[in-house]
Structure formats: C-alpha cells, structure tokens
Design a protein around this motif. Structure first.
Motif, mmCIF file in Angstrom:
data_model
loop_
_atom_site.group_PDB
_atom_site.id
_atom_site.type_symbol
_atom_site.label_atom_id
_atom_site.label_comp_id
_atom_site.label_asym_id
_atom_site.label_seq_id
_atom_site.Cartn_x
_atom_site.Cartn_y
_atom_site.Cartn_z
ATOM 1 N N ASP A 39 -7.413 -8.398 5.303
ATOM 2 C CA ASP A 39 -8.171 -8.882 4.143
ATOM 3 C C ASP A 39 -8.200 -10.409 4.169
ATOM 4 O OD1 ASP A 39 -8.764 -6.276 2.989
ATOM 5 O OD2 ASP A 39 -6.614 -6.114 2.691
ATOM 6 N N THR A 44 -0.042 -12.998 6.966
ATOM 7 C CA THR A 44 0.133 -13.791 8.179
ATOM 8 C C THR A 44 0.204 -15.284 7.851
ATOM 9 O OG1 THR A 44 -1.070 -12.074 9.361
ATOM 10 C CG2 THR A 44 -0.772 -14.168 10.503
ATOM 11 N N ALA A 62 4.931 -5.645 11.392
ATOM 12 C CA ALA A 62 4.537 -4.430 12.109
ATOM 13 C C ALA A 62 3.536 -4.814 13.189
ATOM 14 C CB ALA A 62 3.932 -3.426 11.136
ATOM 15 N N THR A 88 -3.893 -3.850 9.117
ATOM 16 C CA THR A 88 -3.184 -2.695 8.558
ATOM 17 C C THR A 88 -3.176 -1.530 9.540
ATOM 18 O OG1 THR A 88 -3.873 -3.334 6.350
ATOM 19 C CG2 THR A 88 -3.173 -1.053 6.640
ATOM 20 N N SER A 224 -5.929 -5.514 -1.010
ATOM 21 C CA SER A 224 -7.354 -5.800 -0.991
ATOM 22 C C SER A 224 -7.996 -5.511 -2.351
ATOM 23 C CB SER A 224 -8.024 -4.967 0.093
ATOM 24 O OG SER A 224 -7.696 -3.606 -0.076
HETATM 25 C C1 LIG Z 1 -0.067 2.289 4.445
HETATM 26 C C2 LIG Z 1 -0.801 1.212 3.735
HETATM 27 C C3 LIG Z 1 -1.545 1.519 2.587
HETATM 28 C C4 LIG Z 1 -2.220 0.519 1.894
HETATM 29 N N1 LIG Z 1 -2.915 0.854 0.751
HETATM 30 C C5 LIG Z 1 -3.536 -0.133 0.054
HETATM 31 C C6 LIG Z 1 -4.234 0.166 -1.154
HETATM 32 O O1 LIG Z 1 -4.227 1.311 -1.608
HETATM 33 N N2 LIG Z 1 -4.843 -0.842 -1.820
HETATM 34 C C7 LIG Z 1 -4.814 -2.132 -1.360
HETATM 35 O O2 LIG Z 1 -5.376 -3.001 -1.998
HETATM 36 N N3 LIG Z 1 -4.159 -2.446 -0.229
HETATM 37 C C8 LIG Z 1 -3.523 -1.483 0.492
HETATM 38 N N4 LIG Z 1 -2.854 -1.806 1.650
HETATM 39 C C9 LIG Z 1 -2.703 -3.244 2.015
HETATM 40 C C10 LIG Z 1 -3.845 -3.811 2.803
HETATM 41 O O3 LIG Z 1 -4.344 -2.860 3.708
HETATM 42 C C11 LIG Z 1 -3.396 -5.042 3.611
HETATM 43 O O4 LIG Z 1 -2.258 -4.704 4.374
HETATM 44 C C12 LIG Z 1 -3.013 -6.205 2.749
HETATM 45 O O5 LIG Z 1 -4.074 -6.532 1.898
HETATM 46 C C13 LIG Z 1 -2.612 -7.402 3.588
HETATM 47 O O6 LIG Z 1 -3.731 -7.950 4.180
HETATM 48 P P1 LIG Z 1 -3.702 -9.430 4.767
HETATM 49 O O7 LIG Z 1 -5.059 -9.743 5.296
HETATM 50 O O8 LIG Z 1 -3.075 -10.333 3.767
HETATM 51 O O9 LIG Z 1 -2.610 -9.235 5.926
HETATM 52 P P2 LIG Z 1 -2.648 -9.571 7.472
HETATM 53 O O10 LIG Z 1 -2.516 -11.045 7.619
HETATM 54 O O11 LIG Z 1 -3.735 -8.842 8.143
HETATM 55 O O12 LIG Z 1 -1.258 -8.922 7.868
HETATM 56 C C14 LIG Z 1 -1.015 -7.539 7.662
HETATM 57 C C15 LIG Z 1 0.472 -7.376 7.601
HETATM 58 O O13 LIG Z 1 0.753 -6.025 7.252
HETATM 59 C C16 LIG Z 1 1.813 -5.542 8.049
HETATM 60 N N5 LIG Z 1 1.601 -4.109 8.245
HETATM 61 C C17 LIG Z 1 0.570 -3.507 8.851
HETATM 62 N N6 LIG Z 1 0.717 -2.182 8.843
HETATM 63 C C18 LIG Z 1 1.882 -1.927 8.210
HETATM 64 C C19 LIG Z 1 2.591 -0.733 7.895
HETATM 65 N N7 LIG Z 1 2.121 0.467 8.219
HETATM 66 N N8 LIG Z 1 3.754 -0.844 7.232
HETATM 67 C C20 LIG Z 1 4.250 -2.051 6.908
HETATM 68 N N9 LIG Z 1 3.632 -3.223 7.188
HETATM 69 C C21 LIG Z 1 2.451 -3.149 7.828
HETATM 70 C C22 LIG Z 1 1.705 -6.313 9.334
HETATM 71 O O14 LIG Z 1 2.989 -6.516 9.859
HETATM 72 C C23 LIG Z 1 1.128 -7.658 8.933
HETATM 73 O O15 LIG Z 1 2.143 -8.577 8.739
HETATM 74 C C24 LIG Z 1 -2.169 -0.812 2.368
HETATM 75 C C25 LIG Z 1 -1.438 -1.109 3.524
HETATM 76 C C26 LIG Z 1 -0.749 -0.121 4.192
HETATM 77 C C27 LIG Z 1 0.080 -0.470 5.429
#
Ligand SMILES: Cc1cc2nc3c(=O)[nH]c(=O)nc-3n(C[C@H](O)[C@H](O)[C@H](O)COP(=O)(O)OP(=O)(O)OC[C@H]3O[C@@H](n4cnc5c(N)ncnc54)[C@H](O)[C@@H]3O)c2cc1C
Ligand code: SF4
Ligand code: SF4
Ligand code: SF4
Lengths: 304, 253
Positions: A39, A44, A62, A88, A224
């Motif tokens: 998102d 990160t 992860a 994710t 998100s």
């Molecule tokens: C199983 C799951 C369900 C989700 N459900 C929702 C939801 O219902 N509504 C919502 O708004 N957001 C949800 N998210 C969160 C969303 O998908 C993003 O992970 C979050 O917004 C972070 O995005 P970013 O761009 O800030 O992170 P980025 O900079 O892209 O980094 C993502 C981070 O997430 C970590 N990560 C990835 N997969 C996993 C995992 N399986 N377990 C633990 N850590 C992990 C990585 O290590 C990384 O550090 C969910 C995430 C997961 C893993």
C-alpha cells in the motif's frame, strides 16, 4: 474470572480501534519503496528510517521463502535486506519465532518486528509475561502491526490462486483483499478477482476467535482500508510509536493527509473492525457449548 | 523495614538455575531487597537453617518422594508460607526430573520425582527452564503490591497474577504436546511462532505455519504453552502493557 461474559465487555476492553494518539492517511515519500510496497509502504519506510537512525538494529520481517508467495520470517539488519520483504503474503509467517534469537546469535539490543494483530498480542504477552523469553521484554523498540481480517495456510492460498483463479503461483505479481474481493494480479498484467465467499472455507480456523482488526497493541499500526489506493491508514498508538513517527515526519519520510479528509476514511475501518469482532466474539461464545454439556477452551478466560 | 514482605527461597530437587535467574535481575534484585522484600531464608545465600514463617516462598525443584527430608520440607513450606510460588519448570511440572527413574549410586532407590503441586497446594506458577529474570521480578513486585499496596495496586496485582494462578490450578503436567492438545486440537493456533521462540531446547519448528514438536528433544518444561498467546490472553492486563511496564520500571528505580 468473569471476564468477557458479555460482548459489550470485550468491546470496552479491546475497543474496535484500540487506543491511539493519532490517525492519518499516509504514504512513503520514497519512490523505490512505493514501487514494491503493498500500500503506502509505511512498514518498509518506517523500518528503513529506524534502521538508519539507529532506533532499531534489526527488524523481523516476512521475506521470500522456499516456494513462491510463501513467506519466511527473517531478521533484516540492512536496508537491502529490508527491501526484499515488501508486499503482503496472505499466508502464515510465524514472525515471533525469531524474537528471542534476535537477542542471541544476532546480538540485537533494539528489535523491530512487523506482524498481524495476533502477533502484536504475542509480543506484548511476551513482554509482560516472559516465560521463555529472557531479556526480550526491554528490547522491543518498534512493533508495527498490520490490519488483518483473517489469514490462510499456504496450501489454502495455493488452492485459491491455482484452482480458483487458474494462475500459477510463480506468475503472480501481487495479491490483495479489498473492496469485497480477493484480487490476484499476474506478472503479465492479467487480473483475476474472486468473491470473498469463495475464500471463507480456506481461512485459518484460529482466526475465527481473533478479536483485533487494526493491531491495537502495536506501536504503530497500518493497513490499506480507509485510504485510497497507494495510501495507507496509520494509527500511532504508544508513546514510543509517537516519538518515532514524529521523527520520521520531521525527516520528510512520509506524505500525510488528515484521515477526516480522505474517503472512505475511519468510518469504513470502524465498520469492518466491528463486524470482525462481533462475528468472532460470537464464535468464542458458541465454543462454550460446542459439545453436549462440554465446550471448547476459551483463551480469554484462562489457560485451562 | 516494617513495610517489606518476607520472602524465602526453598531449594528442592532443582539446579539453582532458578535462583541464578532471580539474581540475574542485577541491580533490580538489590532494589527489591532494599525496598520491598527481606530475604528471610535461602540456603545458598543466607545462614538460616530452618524454614521460617514467610509471606512468599519461591520454591524451585521437584520433590523426590523417597527422600523423607524433602517431603517434610515441602509440607513445612506450605505451612509456613502465605503464598507458595513454584519457580521454574521443575517445581511446576517436573521438567527434566520427569525422566528420573532411579538406579544411580549412591541412592539407587531415589527414583520418583513429583512437581510440588502434587504434594501441596501451589498458588502461583512461574514456568520456564530457566524461568526468566523478568517474570520472577514482576511476580515479586506484584506480590509486594498485593500484600502492601493501596487498593488500586492490589487490584492490579491480582489481575496480573491471575493467569499464573490459573496455570497452577490447571495441573502439574507439561509437554510440547500441550500445543497439540490445548491449542491446535482446540482450533486456537494462529501460527504466531511464540512457542518456538520460548522453547529452550529448540524442539519446536513451524511447518507451514503450525508448530511441530520434536518430542524426543522436549524436556517437559511447559514454557511453550505458557508463552502461547492462545493459552491465556487476559484482556484486562495485556493491553495495558505500556502503563504496567512503566510502573514496574518506576518501582525498580
Ligand atoms: C494476512 C494479512 C491480512 C491482511 N488483512 C488486511 C485487511 O483486512 N485490511 C487491511 O487494511 N489491511 C490488511 N492487511 C495489511 C495490508 O495488506 C498491508 O500489509 C499493510 O497495509 C502494509 O502495507 P505497506 O505498504 O505499509 O507495507 P510494505 O512496505 O509493503 O511491507 C509489508 C510488510 O508486511 C510484512 N508481511 C507481509 N506478509 C506478512 C505476513 N503474512 N505476516 C506478517 N507480516 C507480513 C512484510 O514483512 C513487510 O514488512 C493484511 C495483511 C496480512 C499479512
Ligand atoms: S485474523 Fe487474527 S488470528 Fe488471524 S492472522 Fe489475523 S490477526 Fe492473526
Ligand atoms: S504460540 Fe502461536 S504458533 Fe505456537 S501454538 Fe500458540 S498460537 Fe500456535
Ligand atoms: S517443547 Fe520445548 S518449551 Fe515446550 S515443554 Fe518441551 S522443552 Fe519446554
């Protein structure tokens, strides 16, 4: 102990959105991070800043595992390593399994960790009731929680992608749950959407007793929902989280907008959180009468 | 002085590692002894020969039922202490002494070891092999607040100690299998990995997100189950982690 006999009690204790000092819509100011992020690249970017500033000396993230889209928890101690973890993976990554080792062979004094709400719960339980986690409690310096409605086993995701969406796991560029659909984006630009109804039976059963949607116990939590594509909703919760977030803002790491000025905003976040907690609270209660004059365990009442 | 609680360390069939863990609070232990607790008994550290009356007994080790003196001492501990705390895997669950079966010189008949909860009522468990210095410290501070604090502090201490009392109530058997019986088999595991981190002998790995216990390696300490957030998760305490950690820090300043 008469805890959680009524749904309302849980509501009050857990609270749909938890305690927070600040809620904004935000995204990283770093193009390279945004390119690979799920998102707004909040996770990160915040870890990168904390690593560079010496606020943490490593982060449990992860990253890529042995099979496509199978996460492997690992400890990133450099920005390069950190960058491999963006995005994710919708299946279980046992993040907390590294939390003690981080303070042992890795020699970390200041640990960062990202995880789902249940993993933030595990971290806080480990800090208050450290049973097998000697020296861990004081070394958690930045716990970033990600919103989570439910998770899946690897086999479930594979089933969804390969069977239902008819795509190869290695050909997938991104997966996303949003707007009531499970989206699978292919490397070659194809997009498949599955109705969430199809995904329900594949959910991890342990998620159905989970009473936290927006990672109430993290220092900073993000997801998100509530913000436009490419942006994230961010809750800054603890004193420590507030301190790090303010420094990152001052350093120009993020663009932000007041959450009140974005659509769909907090209203949708609250709605989804309420739905999740209400549904799962019902499951917790039904477990008490699962058998005939016998029930299943309720971890919220105690270890018995 | 008068406001301190009295604490004793009772050494049954243990290795003294639990006492070392208490000592590994370094300055924190000195603060506890300065402000909150008098150590009235502890053969390793003080020259008091017989178990005196005390507010809190920290008991480590299990009981060899073929050793009369041990049996007598654990019973005496219960009589003399207002609160009995089983410290460490051996006192709580038998731990490595579960594997004892006699036959070694010069007491080949010393073959049966029981966790203290099989002989006396135990109030609080601090599992772990070794138990963590931080949990022993927290329990000491909370025991002080429970016995000497104002109403709010007593309330907090009671809430904090409740799951550790419930563990004592739950029983005296522990094994990596608990994760199967009481978490995975119960539909509660969500794959966080805490159990693997807690295990002192690395008997637990995660296969596709779920714990896999190498039972030949397991020493039956009970740490994995106690640490699992799906064994107990008390919403009236854990979400207050910031305030409680601050309070404990302040108490030890
Ligand atoms: C199983 C799951 C369900 C989700 N459900 C929702 C939801 O219902 N509504 C919502 O708004 N957001 C949800 N998210 C969160 C969303 O998908 C993003 O992970 C979050 O917004 C972070 O995005 P970013 O761009 O800030 O992170 P980025 O900079 O892209 O980094 C993502 C981070 O997430 C970590 N990560 C990835 N997969 C996993 C995992 N399986 N377990 C633990 N850590 C992990 C990585 O290590 C990384 O550090 C969910 C995430 C997961 C893993
Ligand atoms: S739904 Fe709850 S239990 Fe399941 S992965 Fe998400 S936070 Fe964990
Ligand atoms: S600690 Fe986590 S992974 Fe281990 S059994 Fe409990 S919920 Fe499952
Ligand atoms: S699996 Fe490990 S933590 Fe669990 S009881 Fe056995 S030795 Fe202890």
């Amino acid at each position: 102990m008469p805890l959680m006999r009524h749904s309302n009690e849980v509501r009050e204790m857990a609270g749909e959105l938890g305690k927070y000092k600040l809620c904004v819509s935000a995204r990283s100011a770093d193009k390279a991070i945004l390119k690979k992020a799920q998102d707004g690249g909040i996770v990160t970017q915040l870890f990168k800043f904390a690593l560079e500033e010496g606020i943490i000396d490593g982060a449990i993230v992860a990253g890529p595992g042995d099979e496509p889209w199978r996460p492997r928890p690992f400890i990133a101690t450099t920005v390069e390593e950190l960058m491999t973890s963006s995005g994710t993976k919708y299946n279980i990554s046992p993040q907390v399994s590294w939390i003690k080792e981080a303070t042992r062979s890795f020699g970390l004094d200041k640990i960062g960790i990202v995880g789902t709400p249940c993993q933030m719960q595990a971290v806080r339980k480990g800090q208050l009731y450290p049973v097998g986690l000697r020296d861990v409690p004081d070394k958690i310096k930045l716990a970033i929680g990600i919103f989570c409605m439910e998770n899946f086993s690897y086999q479930s995701v594979k089933q969804l992608v390969e069977d239902h969406a008819a795509m190869k796991m290695e050909a997938v560029k991104k997966m996303e749950i949003g707007k009531g659909k499970f989206w699978v984006y292919g490397q070659r630009g194809q997009v498949v959407q599955l109705p969430l109804k199809v995904t329900h039976k594949y959910e991890q059963p342990g998620c159905h007793v989970c009473l936290d949607y927006v990672a109430n116990l993290a220092d900073v939590s993000t997801g998100s929902v509530g913000s436009p594509d490419g942006w994230s909703t961010v809750f800054v919760r603890t004193r420590n989280g507030d301190d790090i977030w303010s420094k990152a803002i001052a350093a120009g790491c993020f663009e932000t907008k007041p959450i009140e000025q974005v659509k769909p905003g907090l209203e949708l976040v609250t709605k989804l959180a309420t739905e999740k907690i209400t549904k799962n609270q019902k499951t917790v209660e039904e477990r008490a009468k699962f058998g005939v004059n016998k029930g299943l365990r309720n971890p919220y009442l105690g270890p018995k | 002085m008068a406001d301190k609680i009295t604490v004793g360390h009772v050494h049954m069939s243990g290795c003294t590692g639990c006492l070392v863990s208490l000592a590994d609070n370094y300055g924190g232990l000195l603060t506890i002894l300065d402000k909150y607790a008098d150590l009235v008994y502890g053969l390793t550290l003080a020259d008091v020969r017989h178990i005196p009356k005390m507010d809190v007994a920290l008991v480590e080790g299990s009981v060899c039922i073929q050793d009369k003196l041990s049996v007598q001492e654990i019973k005496e501990t219960r009589e003399k202490a207002a609160v009995v705390v089983a410290v460490g895997g051996c006192a709580c669950y038998g731990n490595i002494t579960r594997f004892g079966r006699g036959g070694q010189p010069n007491q080949p008949q010393h073959e049966s070891y029981l966790p203290i909860g099989d002989l006396i009522k135990v109030d609080v468990y601090i599992p772990g092999c070794a138990p963590t210095p931080q949990l022993i410290r927290n329990v000491c501070v909370m025991a002080y607040l429970l016995l000497k604090g104002n109403k709010d502090q007593q309330e907090l201490a009671k809430k904090y100690l409740t799951p550790l009392m419930q563990l004592a109530d739950r029983g005296t058997e522990a094994c990596g299998c608990d994760l199967m019986y009481d978490v995975v088999n119960q539909g509660l595991c969500m794959g966080c990995g805490s159990c693997a981190a807690a295990c002192p002998v690395r008997a637990i790995t995660h296969e596709y997100g779920k714990p896999n216990v190498n039972r030949e390696m397991c020493i039956k300490c009970g740490a994995c189950y106690a640490q699992c957030p799906r064994s107990f998760f008390n919403f009236d305490v854990i979400p207050e982690f910031e305030g409680i950690m601050d309070a404990i820090d302040a108490a030890l300043k």
